[in-house]
Design an enzyme around this catalytic site. Structure first.
Site, short mmCIF file in Angstrom:
data_model
loop_
_atom_site.label_atom_id
_atom_site.label_comp_id
_atom_site.label_asym_id
_atom_site.label_seq_id
_atom_site.Cartn_x
_atom_site.Cartn_y
_atom_site.Cartn_z
N GLU A 90 1.92 -1.78 12.60
CA GLU A 90 2.20 -3.42 12.68
C GLU A 90 2.34 -4.01 14.14
OE1 GLU A 90 4.65 -4.41 9.37
OE2 GLU A 90 3.36 -2.90 8.20
N TRP A 97 0.70 -1.01 -0.03
CA TRP A 97 0.09 -0.06 0.16
C TRP A 97 0.64 1.23 0.12
CZ3 TRP A 97 -0.43 3.40 4.52
CH2 TRP A 97 0.37 2.85 5.55
N ASP A 98 1.91 1.00 0.12
CA ASP A 98 2.94 2.35 0.29
C ASP A 98 2.80 3.06 -1.29
OD1 ASP A 98 4.03 0.28 2.03
OD2 ASP A 98 5.95 0.51 1.71
#
Length: 835
Positions: free
Chosen positions: A511, A382-383
């Site tokens: 995370e 998703w970066d």
């Protein structure tokens, strides 16, 4: 946690002198070879070559990478469960065409042991060429000058051009140049001992896996007087590759040529009787072609055509094209820092990496390391949508469109993944190359459902900035609808006196906190996704009935679905704690114990390499900005007081273990008034790779961080915000900076923004553009620049220098935040296509 101190340049300027348009190294030092191989890599988004020496021996990790060229392997879970990722994907280190070994008097040139009288290596940002010049005193006392160049073309996707020029400065000598293509993945040629050892050192999940067994199956090897070609097929994924090279030599010395090839190598050897002062110039042109299914012989034909074009037009024409391409790139993308040449150099290096990661991705993704290394297995995350897409959207919209097109082609696989997880719509993988989920650890992988909303966010922002309704209607709306369906199905309704929509069992960007209920970032982004999908469908229905009918048929869209999405967005649960006056990261985040970061030994960071996940998950501690990222991406949904309170709470418990964090913290710190911290965080992001601040630059460039550098400059210090199609500025130039200048493309018009300590200047190339500056509206017309006087740099919080603003809900002065703050506003930005 940030400490604000006077800027200390982290680069060794005796070795890396300041040059605003190049990265220059003037002393050879093998102690950090992994870092320098990365920061001197060249690439174009499709093909990448690490900054290994031409001699092909001394290396941390030899590397040539082709975007998307990967091998697959079965993921073996200790305990299987339904829906776990089954197939791993790892980028393949492609056959290496960089190698041109040099022998003088039968003595090999080895930088690690050579007597170097002069050394200089330069990565030129304007020419897109890596150059190296050395003067070597051989063991026999002869002096040799060796100049080399390496270029991966921005205009010819499959092409690399290299050269080596050898001149005897003192004495005559027999010289041998062995130009090779080596399959280092499977070949028996020497693979650097330090590199292979280093790649296996310690546990680090960010590094690529090592393959077992043969990866590249030889299909063809061929050579002629000037050309050599190798062809391969991957053992499991079935991908094919062909690589070839042409050679030419110019010299007044007598020479002979030898050729050979085999399964894992091809060689072109020149034996030259070199006389003092008579240079030898060898030019090597290499071409790489890959495919998911085309036979190797077809790729060989493509290689030949690429090489033939260079033979017919000459190397010089492609070097001119390279400079012209970069002239255009810098015209649109350059960010100029007045009076700070060392920062200017670092900024341009970061921007140049964005070009090298995306320019010729051509509807492939941008991997976390681009094509500069094998870190993170070569996966797309998703970066790209959150950190790289903003830069491309506002400087090279056609490249942004390519990346969205890439996500569109992955939609069928995303539908299959959603079905596998018992969801409607589409669920994009958290990490992938071929479209399938490749994350074996679901808690910090598949559970990051926010990937759907991140893609929708990038799509909508692209539409607002470009007005490209055509892409939306033909392809984009399908992604919006299917991702909205997923969130509508994932969430559920709760009636506790007031009907509200909740999303449980997800992981946000942080995370260090996994599988939670009502993660704020996920809910805020899902709200945007749902509302925008509904608005787009309604706008298409109102403006293009035929397109709407095709949409209904194509997606089996029920007319009640957009209404359901509106309602879910309107009643989305947004966690808020009235006692602390902050947004909890998730429903139970504040119930956890605080991690004492101040008492954590530096050698125990990053936490993920030293503590079991269950230990970390029990605490309030962040790997990266989570709520703070939501404050940036959805800033119009939060009040200024909320942003400041949230930033003050979360900053002290954010470890910065992720390279994605510092740039976002910089942006919000600037907005809420912590200007010293904003600059401090910006510099941490700016030098992530150049100074190897996270200790893993050797695995490749942190491409998302380089995109975040642009965002920190434009959104942070430039104060730009882009909610709907409305562009506004609330700038905050760091003290000590003379100026900041950047350009953004708006509906095909280039707006140039120049920020000084006392004024903001705006000019446009194209049609009129209307913008806001600190609450006032201005129309910028071609040939009529607008100057806005600035009185101060916005709110500035003093007295916090060198300390974190809050610790666990308390300000630095010890007082507890208890003030009530307005609930998030419910307004949602208008759609791309208005009715």
């Amino acid at each position: 946690m940030s400490t604000s101190m006077p800027f200390t340049d982290p680069m060794d300027r005796n070795r890396f002198p300041v040059d605003e348009w190049a990265l220059r190294e003037v002393a050879y030092d093998p102690s950090d070879e992994g870092r320098t191989e990365t920061i001197f890599a060249v690439g174009n988004g499709y093909l990448g070559m690490r900054g290994n020496s031409e001699e092909g021996r001394d290396a941390y990790a030899h590397g040539t990478f082709v975007n998307g060229f990967h091998e697959t392997w079965a993921i073996r879970h200790a305990e299987e469960a339904y829906g776990f990722a089954r197939t791993g994907q790892t980028i393949v280190n492609a056959p290496d065409a960089k190698v041109m070994k040099l022998y003088v008097d039968d003595e090999p040139l080895l930088l690690s042991s050579a007597d170097l009288e002069h050394y200089e290596r330069v990565l030129d940002f304007r020419e897109g060429v890596l150059r190296r010049t050395i003067q070597w005193r051989t063991p026999a006392g002869k002096r040799v000058q060796v100049k080399s160049t390496r270029m991966v073309s921005f205009t010819q996707r499959h092409l690399a051009i290299m050269s080596i020029e050898i001149t005897m400065l003192e004495g005559d000598a027999p010289i041998v140049v062995s130009s090779q293509i080596l399959n280092r993945q499977d070949g028996k040629d020497e693979y650097d001992v330090r590199g292979s050892h280093a790649m296996g050192r310690g546990f680090d999940p960010r590094r690529a896996s090592k393959f077992e067994g043969r990866v590249l199956e030889p299909q063809l090897d061929w050579y002629s007087d000037r050309r050599m070609i190798l062809g391969y097929r991957t053992a499991n994924s079935g991908m094919t590759l062909a690589v070839g090279a042409d050679h030419s030599i110019v010299t007044d010395n007598a020479y002979e040529e030898l050729n050979s090839s085999g399964a894992d190598h091809a060689k072109k050897v020149y034996r030259v009787h070199a006389h003092e002062g008579r240079p030898i110039t060898i030019t090597k042109v290499a071409a790489y072609h890959t495919s998911r299914g085309a036979p190797v012989r077809e790729l060989v034909d493509r290689v030949r055509r690429t090489l033939d074009r260079v033979r017919d037009h000459g190397v010089e024409s492609f070097q001119v094209e390279q400079r012209e391409w970069l002239d255009e790139f810098w015209k649109n993308s350059d960010v100029e820092i007045g009076g700070r040449p060392e920062i200017q150099q670092a900024v341009r290096w970061n921007l140049f990496q964005l070009a090298q990661a995306s320019a010729r991705a051509d509807q492939l993704g941008v991997a976390a390391k681009g094509v500069s290394g094998s870190g993170y297995e070569g996966h797309y995350f998703w970066d790209t949508e959150v950190y790289v897409m903003p830069f491309l959207t506002y400087t090279a919209p056609h490249l942004a469109r390519n990346l969205l097109r890439f996500r569109s082609t992955m939609l069928p696989a995303a539908r299959e993944r959603a079905d596998e997880l018992s969801q409607r719509g589409a669920l994009y993988p958290w990490r992938t190359i071929n479209g399938e989920e490749a994350s074996a650890y679901y808690a910090a992988g598949t559970a990051q459902y926010h990937i759907d909303a991140d893609i929708a966010y990038a799509l909508v922002k692209y539409g607002w900035a470009t007005g490209d309704a055509d892409f939306l209607v033909r392809q984009g709306v399908d992604m919006l609808v299917e991702t909205a369906r997923m969130f509508a199905d994932l969430g559920f309704w709760r009636n506790n006196g007031q009907r509200s929509f909740h999303i449980h069992g997800v992981t946000g960007p942080d995370e260090y906190t996994t599988v939670v209920n009502n993660n704020l970032f996920t809910n805020v982004m899902a709200r945007f996704n749902l509302e925008q999908a509904a608005l787009q469908v309604e706008a298409i229905q109102a403006t293009d009935p035929e397109a709407y009918e095709r949409l209904v048929e194509r997606l089996a869209l029920d007319e009640d679905e957009p209404r359901e999405w509106h309602e879910a967005a309107e009643r989305m649960c947004i966690p808020y704690d009235t006692a602390l006056g902050i947004h909890p990261q998730d429903e139970h985040f504040l119930d956890r114990e605080l991690w004492d970061l101040a008492a954590t030994a530096p050698e125990n960071k990053p936490l993920l390499l030293h503590y079991h996940p269950l230990v970390i998950y029990r605490f309030q501690v962040l790997k990266q900005a989570d709520v703070v990222l939501a404050l940036f991406l959805q800033g119009d949904q939060f009040s200024q007081e909320q942003k400041r309170a949230d930033f003050e709470y979360y900053d002290p418990i954010t470890t910065g273990d992720s390279t994605l964090s510092a740039v976002v913290q910089s942006i919000i710190a600037a907005e809420v008034g912590y200007h010293d911290m904003a600059l401090d965080y910006f510099l941490k992001g700016l030098y992530v790779d150049l100074a190897d601040l996270h200790g893993n630059t050797s695995d490749g460039v942190h491409v998302a961080s380089t995109g975040g550098v642009w965002s920190a400059l434009v959104y942070g210090f430039g104060g730009m915000r882009d909610y709907a199609d409305d562009i506004t500025f609330d700038p905050r130039l760091p003290l000590g900076w003379e100026s900041l200048r950047f350009r953004v493309m708006l509906h095909g018009n280039r707006l140039e923004v120049t920020l000084r300590q006392d004024a903001l200047e705006l000019c446009v190339d194209g049609d009129d553009v209307e913008v806001g500056v600190r609450g006032q509206r201005y129309r910028v017309c071609a040939g009529a620049p607008v100057r806005v006087e600035l009185h101060g740099q916005g709110d500035r919080i003093d007295g916090m220098v060198g300390t974190s603003p809050m610790i666990g809900g308390r300000r630095a002065d010890g007082s507890v935040i208890t003030a009530g703050v307005p609930e998030p506003p419910s307004e949602i930005a208008p759609p791309l296509v208005s009715s």
